[in-house]
Scaffold this motif. Structure first.
Motif, PDB file in Angstrom:
ATOM      1  N   ARG A  77       0.813  -1.215   0.000  1.00 48.81           N
ATOM      2  CA  ARG A  77       0.000   0.000   0.000  1.00 48.81           C
ATOM      3  C   ARG A  77       0.847   1.266   0.000  1.00 48.81           C
ATOM      4  O   ARG A  77       0.333   2.368   0.231  1.00 48.81           O
ATOM      5  CB  ARG A  77      -0.952   0.006   1.199  1.00 48.81           C
ATOM      6  CG  ARG A  77      -1.985  -1.116   1.158  1.00 48.81           C
ATOM      7  CD  ARG A  77      -2.954  -1.025   2.329  1.00 48.81           C
ATOM      8  NE  ARG A  77      -3.821  -2.201   2.395  1.00 48.81           N
ATOM      9  CZ  ARG A  77      -4.725  -2.422   3.349  1.00 48.81           C
ATOM     10  NH1 ARG A  77      -4.872  -1.534   4.336  1.00 48.81           N
ATOM     11  NH2 ARG A  77      -5.464  -3.513   3.345  1.00 48.81           N
ATOM     12  N   ASP A  78       2.142   1.116  -0.237  1.00 43.50           N
ATOM     13  CA  ASP A  78       3.037   2.266  -0.373  1.00 43.50           C
ATOM     14  C   ASP A  78       2.883   2.818  -1.793  1.00 43.50           C
ATOM     15  O   ASP A  78       3.280   2.185  -2.768  1.00 43.50           O
ATOM     16  CB  ASP A  78       4.477   1.801  -0.127  1.00 43.50           C
ATOM     17  CG  ASP A  78       5.512   2.900  -0.363  1.00 43.50           C
ATOM     18  OD1 ASP A  78       5.116   4.041  -0.660  1.00 43.50           O
ATOM     19  OD2 ASP A  78       6.717   2.603  -0.250  1.00 43.50           O
ATOM     20  N   PHE A 409      -6.680  -3.848 -15.400  1.00 44.76           N
ATOM     21  CA  PHE A 409      -5.408  -3.305 -15.898  1.00 44.76           C
ATOM     22  C   PHE A 409      -4.513  -2.806 -14.773  1.00 44.76           C
ATOM     23  O   PHE A 409      -3.329  -2.537 -14.991  1.00 44.76           O
ATOM     24  CB  PHE A 409      -5.675  -2.178 -16.904  1.00 44.76           C
ATOM     25  CG  PHE A 409      -6.277  -0.934 -16.310  1.00 44.76           C
ATOM     26  CD1 PHE A 409      -5.510   0.207 -16.102  1.00 44.76           C
ATOM     27  CD2 PHE A 409      -7.628  -0.876 -15.964  1.00 44.76           C
ATOM     28  CE1 PHE A 409      -6.063   1.362 -15.568  1.00 44.76           C
ATOM     29  CE2 PHE A 409      -8.194   0.277 -15.436  1.00 44.76           C
ATOM     30  CZ  PHE A 409      -7.409   1.397 -15.238  1.00 44.76           C
ATOM     31  N   LEU A 410      -5.066  -2.688 -13.554  1.00 45.39           N
ATOM     32  CA  LEU A 410      -4.305  -2.185 -12.415  1.00 45.39           C
ATOM     33  C   LEU A 410      -3.887  -3.274 -11.429  1.00 45.39           C
ATOM     34  O   LEU A 410      -2.902  -3.119 -10.709  1.00 45.39           O
ATOM     35  CB  LEU A 410      -5.138  -1.146 -11.641  1.00 45.39           C
ATOM     36  CG  LEU A 410      -5.554   0.131 -12.361  1.00 45.39           C
ATOM     37  CD1 LEU A 410      -6.483   0.950 -11.467  1.00 45.39           C
ATOM     38  CD2 LEU A 410      -4.351   0.964 -12.761  1.00 45.39           C
ATOM     39  N   THR A 415      -2.426  -4.290  -6.705  1.00 46.38           N
ATOM     40  CA  THR A 415      -2.904  -5.422  -5.898  1.00 46.38           C
ATOM     41  C   THR A 415      -4.374  -5.237  -5.531  1.00 46.38           C
ATOM     42  O   THR A 415      -4.854  -4.115  -5.330  1.00 46.38           O
ATOM     43  CB  THR A 415      -2.101  -5.673  -4.603  1.00 46.38           C
ATOM     44  OG1 THR A 415      -2.404  -4.678  -3.628  1.00 46.38           O
ATOM     45  CG2 THR A 415      -0.616  -5.740  -4.871  1.00 46.38           C
ATOM     46  N   LYS A 416      -5.065  -6.355  -5.423  1.00 48.62           N
ATOM     47  CA  LYS A 416      -6.482  -6.342  -5.056  1.00 48.62           C
ATOM     48  C   LYS A 416      -6.669  -5.796  -3.647  1.00 48.62           C
ATOM     49  O   LYS A 416      -7.623  -5.063  -3.355  1.00 48.62           O
ATOM     50  CB  LYS A 416      -7.061  -7.750  -5.153  1.00 48.62           C
ATOM     51  CG  LYS A 416      -8.566  -7.831  -4.893  1.00 48.62           C
ATOM     52  CD  LYS A 416      -9.078  -9.234  -5.087  1.00 48.62           C
ATOM     53  CE  LYS A 416     -10.617  -9.278  -4.951  1.00 48.62           C
ATOM     54  NZ  LYS A 416     -11.068  -8.815  -3.612  1.00 48.62           N
ATOM     55  N   ASP A 417      -5.742  -6.137  -2.758  1.00 49.37           N
ATOM     56  CA  ASP A 417      -5.813  -5.647  -1.381  1.00 49.37           C
ATOM     57  C   ASP A 417      -5.821  -4.125  -1.348  1.00 49.37           C
ATOM     58  O   ASP A 417      -6.643  -3.503  -0.650  1.00 49.37           O
ATOM     59  CB  ASP A 417      -4.622  -6.180  -0.585  1.00 49.37           C
ATOM     60  CG  ASP A 417      -4.480  -5.502   0.768  1.00 49.37           C
ATOM     61  OD1 ASP A 417      -5.267  -5.808   1.679  1.00 49.37           O
ATOM     62  OD2 ASP A 417      -3.562  -4.647   0.913  1.00 49.37           O
ATOM     63  N   TYR A 422      -8.699   1.014  -0.810  1.00 49.49           N
ATOM     64  CA  TYR A 422      -8.833   2.363  -1.357  1.00 49.49           C
ATOM     65  C   TYR A 422     -10.298   2.672  -1.636  1.00 49.49           C
ATOM     66  O   TYR A 422     -10.815   3.736  -1.246  1.00 49.49           O
ATOM     67  CB  TYR A 422      -8.000   2.477  -2.641  1.00 49.49           C
ATOM     68  CG  TYR A 422      -8.037   3.833  -3.301  1.00 49.49           C
ATOM     69  CD1 TYR A 422      -7.158   4.837  -2.924  1.00 49.49           C
ATOM     70  CD2 TYR A 422      -8.963   4.117  -4.312  1.00 49.49           C
ATOM     71  CE1 TYR A 422      -7.193   6.096  -3.532  1.00 49.49           C
ATOM     72  CE2 TYR A 422      -9.001   5.363  -4.926  1.00 49.49           C
ATOM     73  CZ  TYR A 422      -8.116   6.342  -4.532  1.00 49.49           C
ATOM     74  OH  TYR A 422      -8.158   7.582  -5.137  1.00 49.49           O
ATOM     75  N   MET A 423     -10.982   1.754  -2.312  1.00 53.24           N
ATOM     76  CA  MET A 423     -12.388   1.991  -2.654  1.00 53.24           C
ATOM     77  C   MET A 423     -13.264   2.037  -1.401  1.00 53.24           C
ATOM     78  O   MET A 423     -14.201   2.828  -1.325  1.00 53.24           O
ATOM     79  CB  MET A 423     -12.886   0.925  -3.630  1.00 53.24           C
ATOM     80  CG  MET A 423     -12.323   1.108  -5.035  1.00 53.24           C
ATOM     81  SD  MET A 423     -13.079   0.026  -6.275  1.00 53.24           S
ATOM     82  CE  MET A 423     -12.285  -1.527  -5.868  1.00 53.24           C
ATOM     83  N   GLU A 424     -12.943   1.228  -0.404  1.00 50.48           N
ATOM     84  CA  GLU A 424     -13.700   1.254   0.845  1.00 50.48           C
ATOM     85  C   GLU A 424     -13.633   2.632   1.501  1.00 50.48           C
ATOM     86  O   GLU A 424     -14.654   3.190   1.927  1.00 50.48           O
ATOM     87  CB  GLU A 424     -13.152   0.184   1.799  1.00 50.48           C
ATOM     88  CG  GLU A 424     -13.857   0.147   3.143  1.00 50.48           C
ATOM     89  CD  GLU A 424     -13.204  -0.838   4.111  1.00 50.48           C
ATOM     90  OE1 GLU A 424     -13.675  -0.908   5.257  1.00 50.48           O
ATOM     91  OE2 GLU A 424     -12.222  -1.510   3.709  1.00 50.48           O
TER      92      GLU A 424
END
Length: 448
Positions: A77-78, A409-410, A415-417, A422-424
């Motif tokens: 998450r960096d 594409f991302l 990463t899904k995590d 981020y979306m949350e």
């Protein structure tokens, strides 16, 4: 940290100084230890404004690493690490590096007054609102010589431009202390102190570090003047908002991969067209990163020089992507300009997302079609359908919904995590915004 507390081991093993549970979106309290690894290439002595000239201070930007007994790995998450991974993905396509040239816009006000306080806003019913104070504003008293009307702030001379010295001071410090080269600075279109600083183009990670530096220097120097700088896109109703246009080019050593001298239209290579095609194809999802606040979508409306529809054009500032054409046969300056982002975007995530969208376009050979040379704002709905021009999201929720359904594409880089967290967080921002009555709503509907 005092300088004597840092030694060679600090760079080799990192600094055990981060409680990641105290950072929103990072770790839980039961797994909170993380390591900061300083990047010595970012060491810079800070300007005196950072400590009133009392002592010499320096900064280094740090990368984030997990801490555990078996290994130490880069934290997923960096955001700086995500940008690094995206750049590596592009090397597989024969791209040695990318150049970026952001145009950073912001406001400098004499004061922003918010009432009630943010802490009382959910519990007080005594009224709410905000006011902006600026010597340049048309609503201020006794400022005939400095007042700038709505939408009339582009390139004024003194005395109306009250921030010329401030911008020069910022640019001087950026070059003197950080080596950041500035192409130009000027007053922007909006009243009340809208500014723009254009950075000379540079490589991806270095440019992202520079943007972080510029934003911080602007805020610190504004505070020292007893003013307030904000990168919020749309603080003033009815006037232009702040953008962060992103100029981009792809390079293979000394060859500009976007340049094709034989292309009769824009001297743009097919690779450059595919890159544009990828960004346009994913633009709605990209908005969740390029325009990450609820306020961002008060900028993306017709009539204020911000893009609304998805198309590309040559020298066309009404299009989402513009290919500048000041001069022909200039390989060095061949680039695209993505005009959608605003300065609240995390620059590392933004660069990474744009690169990956463009890479997807190159991989899938997504040709964007012909450039649009008309004023897109004035095209009828039927004409836009004929040209195949789509629309940007109308809200942060719309952008997040698009990212939720279009993030393939991302994923390998972000990463899904990361994307889920981020979306949350961003859905939470939108929900709080959607549930909060505003003064406009009370005025509009109280007598219903």
């Amino acid at each position: 940290m005092p300088s004597y507390a840092i030694d060679e081991e600090s760079f080799r093993h990192g600094l055990e100084k981060l409680d990641a549970s105290s950072i929103v979106g990072f770790k839980q309290i039961n797994h909170s230890d993380m390591i900061l690894k300083p990047d010595p290439g970012t060491f810079q002595i800070l300007p005196p404004d950072y400590d009133n000239g009392q002592r010499k201070n320096a900064r280094m930007i740090c990368d984030l690493y997990e801490s555990n007994t078996s290994s130490t790995s880069r934290y997923n998450r960096d955001s700086r690490g995500i940008a690094h991974k995206a750049a590596e993905a592009f090397s597989q396509k024969g791209i040695t590096h990318t150049n970026w040239g952001p145009e950073l816009e912001f406001f400098v006000f004499d004061a922003i007054n918010v009432y009630p306080s943010p802490f009382a806003a959910t519990h007080s019913y005594g009224g709410s609102g905000y006011s902006i104070e600026s010597k340049e504003s048309p609503w201020a008293k006794g400022n005939v010589s400095t007042a700038i009307a709505i939408k009339e702030g582009y390139y004024p001379s003194q005395p109306k431009d009250t921030l010329e010295t401030f911008r020069k001071d910022v640019c001087d410090d950026l070059y003197k202390y950080f080596g950041i080269r500035i192409e130009a600075e000027h007053h922007e279109v909006a009243t009340s102190g809208q500014c723009e600083i254009n950075l000379a183009y540079g490589e991806m990670k270095a440019m992202a570090d520079s943007i972080i530096t510029v934003k911080n220097v602007v805020k610190v120097k504004a505070k020292r003047r007893n003013t307030v700088a904000t990168f919020m896109p749309k603080p003033i109703f009815g006037d232009n908002a702040s953008a962060m246009h992103m100029h981009q080019s792809l390079w293979n050593d000394n060859i500009n991969v976007m340049f094709d001298p034989d292309d009769p239209v824009a001297q743009l290579s097919q690779t450059g067209r595919y890159y544009i095609g990828g960004i346009l194809d994913h633009a709605r999802a990209l908005c969740a990163i390029s325009n990450p606040t609820t306020n961002s979508y008060k900028r993306l409306v017709p009539g204020f020089e911000a893009p609304v529809h998805l198309c590309w054009g040559i020298g066309n500032r009404s299009a989402a992507i513009r290919v500048p054409m000041y001069n022909r046969n200039q390989e060095r300056s061949k680039r695209i300009e993505y005009r959608v982002p605003d300065p609240t975007a995390n620059i590392y995530l933004l660069e990474a997302a744009l690169l990956l969208a463009g890479l997807d376009g190159i991989t899938r050979k997504l040709d964007p079609g012909d450039p649009v040379d008309e004023n897109v704002y004035k095209l009828s709905a039927s004409k836009r359908r004929e040209y195949g021009i789509g629309a940007l999201p109308l809200s942060l929720k719309g952008a997040l919904d698009s990212l939720s359904s279009d993030n393939g594409f991302l994923v390998s880089t972000f990463t899904k995590d990361f994307l889920d967290r981020y979306m949350e967080l961003k859905y939470g921002e939108y929900t709080a915004f959607a549930q909060t009555p505003t003064p406009w709503e009370v005025s509009m509907y109280a007598d219903s």
